[in-house]
Design an enzyme around this catalytic site. Structure first.
Site, mmCIF file in Angstrom:
data_model
loop_
_atom_site.group_PDB
_atom_site.id
_atom_site.type_symbol
_atom_site.label_atom_id
_atom_site.label_comp_id
_atom_site.label_asym_id
_atom_site.label_seq_id
_atom_site.Cartn_x
_atom_site.Cartn_y
_atom_site.Cartn_z
ATOM 1 N N GLY A 12 0.665 -1.359 0.200
ATOM 2 C CA GLY A 12 -0.411 0.299 -0.115
ATOM 3 C C GLY A 12 0.461 1.024 -0.095
ATOM 4 O O GLY A 12 2.271 1.068 -0.068
ATOM 5 N N ASP A 13 -0.044 2.291 -0.053
ATOM 6 C CA ASP A 13 0.789 3.700 0.098
ATOM 7 C C ASP A 13 1.979 4.159 -1.059
ATOM 8 O O ASP A 13 2.865 4.932 -1.124
ATOM 9 C CB ASP A 13 1.553 3.693 1.281
ATOM 10 C CG ASP A 13 0.343 4.131 2.420
ATOM 11 O OD1 ASP A 13 -0.223 3.882 2.414
ATOM 12 O OD2 ASP A 13 0.722 3.130 4.049
ATOM 13 N N LYS A 16 -0.844 5.090 -5.427
ATOM 14 C CA LYS A 16 -1.723 4.520 -6.413
ATOM 15 C C LYS A 16 -2.952 5.777 -6.838
ATOM 16 O O LYS A 16 -3.294 6.385 -8.303
ATOM 17 C CB LYS A 16 -2.737 3.751 -6.347
ATOM 18 C CG LYS A 16 -1.799 2.420 -5.752
ATOM 19 C CD LYS A 16 -3.150 2.180 -5.425
ATOM 20 C CE LYS A 16 -3.222 1.411 -3.781
ATOM 21 N NZ LYS A 16 -2.071 1.533 -2.768
ATOM 22 N N GLY A 40 -5.767 5.831 2.008
ATOM 23 C CA GLY A 40 -5.738 7.811 2.093
ATOM 24 C C GLY A 40 -5.403 7.607 0.423
ATOM 25 O O GLY A 40 -3.748 7.156 0.134
ATOM 26 N N HIS A 41 -5.653 7.692 0.170
ATOM 27 C CA HIS A 41 -4.993 8.435 -2.206
ATOM 28 C C HIS A 41 -5.113 10.049 -1.856
ATOM 29 O O HIS A 41 -5.543 11.147 -1.782
ATOM 30 C CB HIS A 41 -5.890 7.959 -2.689
ATOM 31 C CG HIS A 41 -6.178 6.435 -2.740
ATOM 32 N ND1 HIS A 41 -7.077 4.853 -3.297
ATOM 33 C CD2 HIS A 41 -5.339 5.663 -2.428
ATOM 34 C CE1 HIS A 41 -6.253 4.358 -3.869
ATOM 35 N NE2 HIS A 41 -5.465 3.760 -2.835
ATOM 36 N N ARG A 144 -22.051 -13.391 7.139
ATOM 37 C CA ARG A 144 -24.065 -13.131 7.040
ATOM 38 C C ARG A 144 -25.011 -12.266 7.886
ATOM 39 O O ARG A 144 -26.196 -12.759 7.305
ATOM 40 C CB ARG A 144 -24.103 -14.640 6.314
ATOM 41 C CG ARG A 144 -23.550 -15.006 4.910
ATOM 42 C CD ARG A 144 -24.447 -16.758 5.036
ATOM 43 N NE ARG A 144 -23.296 -17.764 6.013
ATOM 44 C CZ ARG A 144 -22.794 -18.534 5.907
ATOM 45 N NH1 ARG A 144 -23.277 -19.377 5.370
ATOM 46 N NH2 ARG A 144 -22.332 -19.034 7.330
ATOM 47 N N GLN A 223 -4.247 -0.264 -0.904
ATOM 48 C CA GLN A 223 -3.774 -0.983 -0.187
ATOM 49 C C GLN A 223 -2.830 -2.042 -1.211
ATOM 50 O O GLN A 223 -2.453 -1.176 -2.333
ATOM 51 C CB GLN A 223 -4.453 -2.240 0.562
ATOM 52 C CG GLN A 223 -5.384 -1.522 1.858
ATOM 53 C CD GLN A 223 -6.393 -0.988 1.568
ATOM 54 O OE1 GLN A 223 -7.136 -2.389 1.118
ATOM 55 N NE2 GLN A 223 -7.194 0.147 2.299
ATOM 56 N N GLY A 307 -1.378 9.139 10.525
ATOM 57 C CA GLY A 307 -0.402 9.359 10.549
ATOM 58 C C GLY A 307 1.152 8.900 11.013
ATOM 59 O O GLY A 307 1.825 9.148 11.775
ATOM 60 N N ARG A 308 0.781 7.947 11.216
ATOM 61 C CA ARG A 308 1.911 6.636 11.686
ATOM 62 C C ARG A 308 3.562 7.094 10.513
ATOM 63 O O ARG A 308 2.617 6.642 8.973
ATOM 64 C CB ARG A 308 1.374 5.607 11.944
ATOM 65 C CG ARG A 308 -0.127 5.148 13.224
ATOM 66 C CD ARG A 308 0.101 3.984 12.873
ATOM 67 N NE ARG A 308 -0.892 3.385 12.186
ATOM 68 C CZ ARG A 308 -0.926 2.131 11.359
ATOM 69 N NH1 ARG A 308 -0.835 0.720 12.928
ATOM 70 N NH2 ARG A 308 -1.938 1.860 10.853
ATOM 71 N N PRO A 309 4.364 7.143 11.390
ATOM 72 C CA PRO A 309 6.107 6.975 10.200
ATOM 73 C C PRO A 309 5.751 5.321 9.671
ATOM 74 O O PRO A 309 5.552 4.592 10.778
ATOM 75 C CB PRO A 309 6.839 7.610 11.599
ATOM 76 C CG PRO A 309 5.847 6.872 12.487
ATOM 77 C CD PRO A 309 4.762 7.063 12.570
ATOM 78 N N ARG A 310 6.049 5.755 8.746
ATOM 79 C CA ARG A 310 6.051 4.366 8.051
ATOM 80 C C ARG A 310 6.978 3.520 7.945
ATOM 81 O O ARG A 310 8.792 4.467 7.511
ATOM 82 C CB ARG A 310 5.552 4.433 6.370
ATOM 83 C CG ARG A 310 4.246 4.523 5.955
ATOM 84 C CD ARG A 310 4.132 5.095 4.874
ATOM 85 N NE ARG A 310 2.441 5.773 4.768
ATOM 86 C CZ ARG A 310 1.997 6.742 3.529
ATOM 87 N NH1 ARG A 310 3.458 7.023 2.554
ATOM 88 N NH2 ARG A 310 1.334 6.854 3.414
ATOM 89 N N LYS A 336 8.008 8.230 -6.982
ATOM 90 C CA LYS A 336 8.819 9.186 -5.281
ATOM 91 C C LYS A 336 10.647 8.676 -6.893
ATOM 92 O O LYS A 336 11.071 7.825 -5.902
ATOM 93 C CB LYS A 336 8.833 8.537 -4.435
ATOM 94 C CG LYS A 336 7.118 8.703 -4.105
ATOM 95 C CD LYS A 336 6.354 8.553 -2.654
ATOM 96 C CE LYS A 336 7.234 9.501 -1.882
ATOM 97 N NZ LYS A 336 7.022 9.807 -0.426
ATOM 98 N N GLY A 420 7.535 13.309 -8.586
ATOM 99 C CA GLY A 420 6.991 14.822 -7.655
ATOM 100 C C GLY A 420 5.776 14.350 -7.583
ATOM 101 O O GLY A 420 5.229 13.275 -7.646
HETATM 102 P P1 IMP Z 1 -7.443 -2.151 8.153
HETATM 103 O O1 IMP Z 1 -7.148 -2.694 6.918
HETATM 104 O O2 IMP Z 1 -7.057 -1.296 8.935
HETATM 105 O O3 IMP Z 1 -7.714 -3.867 9.002
HETATM 106 O O4 IMP Z 1 -5.505 -2.801 9.134
HETATM 107 C C1 IMP Z 1 -4.920 -4.543 8.220
HETATM 108 C C2 IMP Z 1 -3.223 -3.580 7.745
HETATM 109 O O5 IMP Z 1 -3.320 -3.429 6.635
HETATM 110 C C3 IMP Z 1 -2.087 -2.921 8.568
HETATM 111 O O6 IMP Z 1 -1.340 -3.210 8.727
HETATM 112 C C4 IMP Z 1 -2.463 -1.205 8.707
HETATM 113 O O7 IMP Z 1 -1.221 -0.719 8.421
HETATM 114 C C5 IMP Z 1 -2.708 -2.130 6.578
HETATM 115 N N1 IMP Z 1 -3.454 -1.314 6.123
HETATM 116 C C6 IMP Z 1 -4.449 -0.789 5.431
HETATM 117 N N2 IMP Z 1 -4.761 0.004 4.849
HETATM 118 C C7 IMP Z 1 -3.727 0.330 3.955
HETATM 119 C C8 IMP Z 1 -3.281 1.749 3.219
HETATM 120 O O8 IMP Z 1 -4.146 1.931 2.446
HETATM 121 N N3 IMP Z 1 -2.207 1.719 3.291
HETATM 122 C C9 IMP Z 1 -0.763 1.192 3.329
HETATM 123 N N4 IMP Z 1 -1.800 0.317 4.587
HETATM 124 C C10 IMP Z 1 -2.293 -0.255 5.119
#
Ligand code: IMP
Length: 430
Positions: A12-13, A16, A40-41, A144, A223, A307-310, A336, A420
């Site tokens: 993810g991230d 996209k 988050g797009h 269900r 994701q 907002g978590r650091p990746r 990037k 960019g």
């Molecule tokens: P959940 O989708 O909130 O259940 O999270 C499950 C896992 O997927 C966790 O490790 C999240 O950090 C990761 N995750 C969920 N959505 C995203 C995203 O859009 N980008 C990056 N990681 C994500």
């Protein structure tokens, strides 16, 4: 028929939103097929930064009809807030331009409470979810007993919301978590139903008709491959099929729609991950800080949703080759690239080593990755700022060599390179 699928090739991230924005300029429909507001797009147009969690980012283009597909789990509160945000930014958001599948599942405060309670109960083994209630909503779907967008039109909707909260309270009680009062949730959801009812429709029917009429449908994945419920680093995954084939189920399209589909795998020029789970090429220290950025810009490596650091690392070519196979990626969009400028040497993971053996491919998918050591190839970096490059030939030879090596490693050509965050900072490779 033209189906174009944009899928994340990493955790993810990958950027996209940016790539969807590029393709959406010539699309008729932009449709999300999985996930919910865990995504988050981000799209940057001049001074305007759009951060979208639910609505397909293609909606920014005025000719596009945006669809929230049946494979999604939708928090109506977030959806209504996002619709307001878009309207304030001058984007038309009306039933003429936006559809919500009647089969998409709804997320409620009870799902969010359960997500947090389950994470707390996992303790050290927590997944690091986004806390948006994604897992519990998909669990209800599979069990269900979920609530779908189409249910908002039913006369007994409020009663069913009340039953759902009472049912979830039983589990929350077992986990020792605070219980929810069903009455305010019912009131809240009654209002959401009134606000959204005109948007709810059978989107599968409309997308099928659009494809038959020769329109272009852009399927927007959320994701990435390595977070896919089946093919990701299970159990450190999300709860949906994030990969390109998920677009068919998640939008209600038949297999015929896949014939001739363009599948664009979006891959960052390095690797990132947010949340727990294995990450063989992860780096720390000064290099990590350099790749992550300070957090001052929207494109720095901090979660758009949380907002978590990746976590950051070198590009993993083994996992990328896996992503190309699982998704059926026909071309790559590399994002990037500009961030790598100034590094003396780049490392690229080309294989793994475990127990004295070398692995070019994963034999059991991305399972037990912690037992593998990455085997790196070193390539010369480049010092030039590439953010003004607009053509392949503008790129420094070392940057082109890096991209060519990535393409050769995974067997898919590089067709787009972003240098960019701005819309025009893109190189289309002939
Ligand atoms: P959940 O989708 O909130 O259940 O999270 C499950 C896992 O997927 C966790 O490790 C999240 O950090 C990761 N995750 C969920 N959505 C995203 C995203 O859009 N980008 C990056 N990681 C994500």
């Amino acid at each position: 028929m033209t189906l174009q699928i944009i899928a994340g090739a990493q955790w993810g991230d990958e950027g996209k939103g940016r790539i969807v924005d590029w393709f959406a300029a010539s699309a008729d429909y932009a449709a999300r097929y999985n996930g919910g507001d865990n995504a988050g797009h981000t799209v940057t147009v001049g001074s305007q930064v759009y951060k979208m969690h639910l609505v397909p980012s293609g909606i920014i283009h005025p000719q596009v009809t945006a669809v929230l597909g049946n494979g999604m789990v939708v928090n109506p509160r977030t959806l209504l807030d996002e619709m307001d945000m878009l309207r304030r930014a001058g984007v038309e958001v009306s039933p003429r331009r936006l559809r919500l599948s009647c089969f998409a599942h709804l997320i409620t405060p009870a799902h969010r409470a359960l997500d947090s309670a389950l994470e707390a109960a996992r303790g050290k083994g927590s997944i690091g979810t986004t806390g948006r209630g994604i897992g519990p909503a998909y669990t209800d779907k599979a069990s269900r007993r979920g609530l779908r967008a189409g249910d908002m039109l039913a006369t007994d909707f409020c009663e069913r919301i009340g039953d759902h909260v009472a049912e979830t309270n039983r589990t929350l009680g077992l986990l020792g978590a605070p219980l929810l009062d069903p009455a305010p949730v019912c009131d809240e959801y009654r209002q959401y139903a009134a606000a959204l009812k005109d948007y709810v429709t059978d989107t599968s029917l409309e997308l099928d008709a659009a494809l038959r009429a020769g329109k272009t449908v852009l399927a927007e994945g959320a994701q990435g491959t390595l977070l896919d419920i089946d093919f990701g680093t299970y159990p450190f995954v999300t709860s949906s099929n994030t990969t390109a084939p998920g677009a068919l189920i998640g939008l209600g399209l038949g297999l015929n729609a896949a014939a001739g589909a363009r599948v664009v795998g979006v891959v960052k020029a390095f690797q990132t991950r947010v949340g727990s789970g294995p990450f063989p090429t992860e780096v720390g220290g000064a290099l990590a800080e350099r790749l992550r950025g300070s957090g001052a810009h929207p494109w720095d490596e901090y979660g758009t949703t949380t907002g978590r650091p990746r976590r950051v690392g070198w590009l993993d070519g083994v996992l990328l080759r896996y992503a190309v196979r699982i998704n059926g990626i026909s071309e790559l969009a590399v994002t990037k690239l500009d961030i790598l400028s100034g590094l003396e040497t780049l490392r690229l993971c080309v294989a793994y080593e475990a127990g004295g053996r070398r692995f070019e491919d994963l034999e059991r998918g991305p399972a037990a990755l912690e037992t593998f050591q990455p085997v790196y190839e070193e390539l010369p970096g480049w010092q030039e700022d590439v953010s003004a490059c607009r053509r392949w030939d503008d790129l420094p030879p070392a940057a082109r060599a890096y991209l060519e090596r990535i393409a050769a490693l995974c067997g898919a050509p590089v067709r787009l390179v972003s240098v960019g965050a701005e819309r025009e900072q893109m190189i289309a490779v002939a």
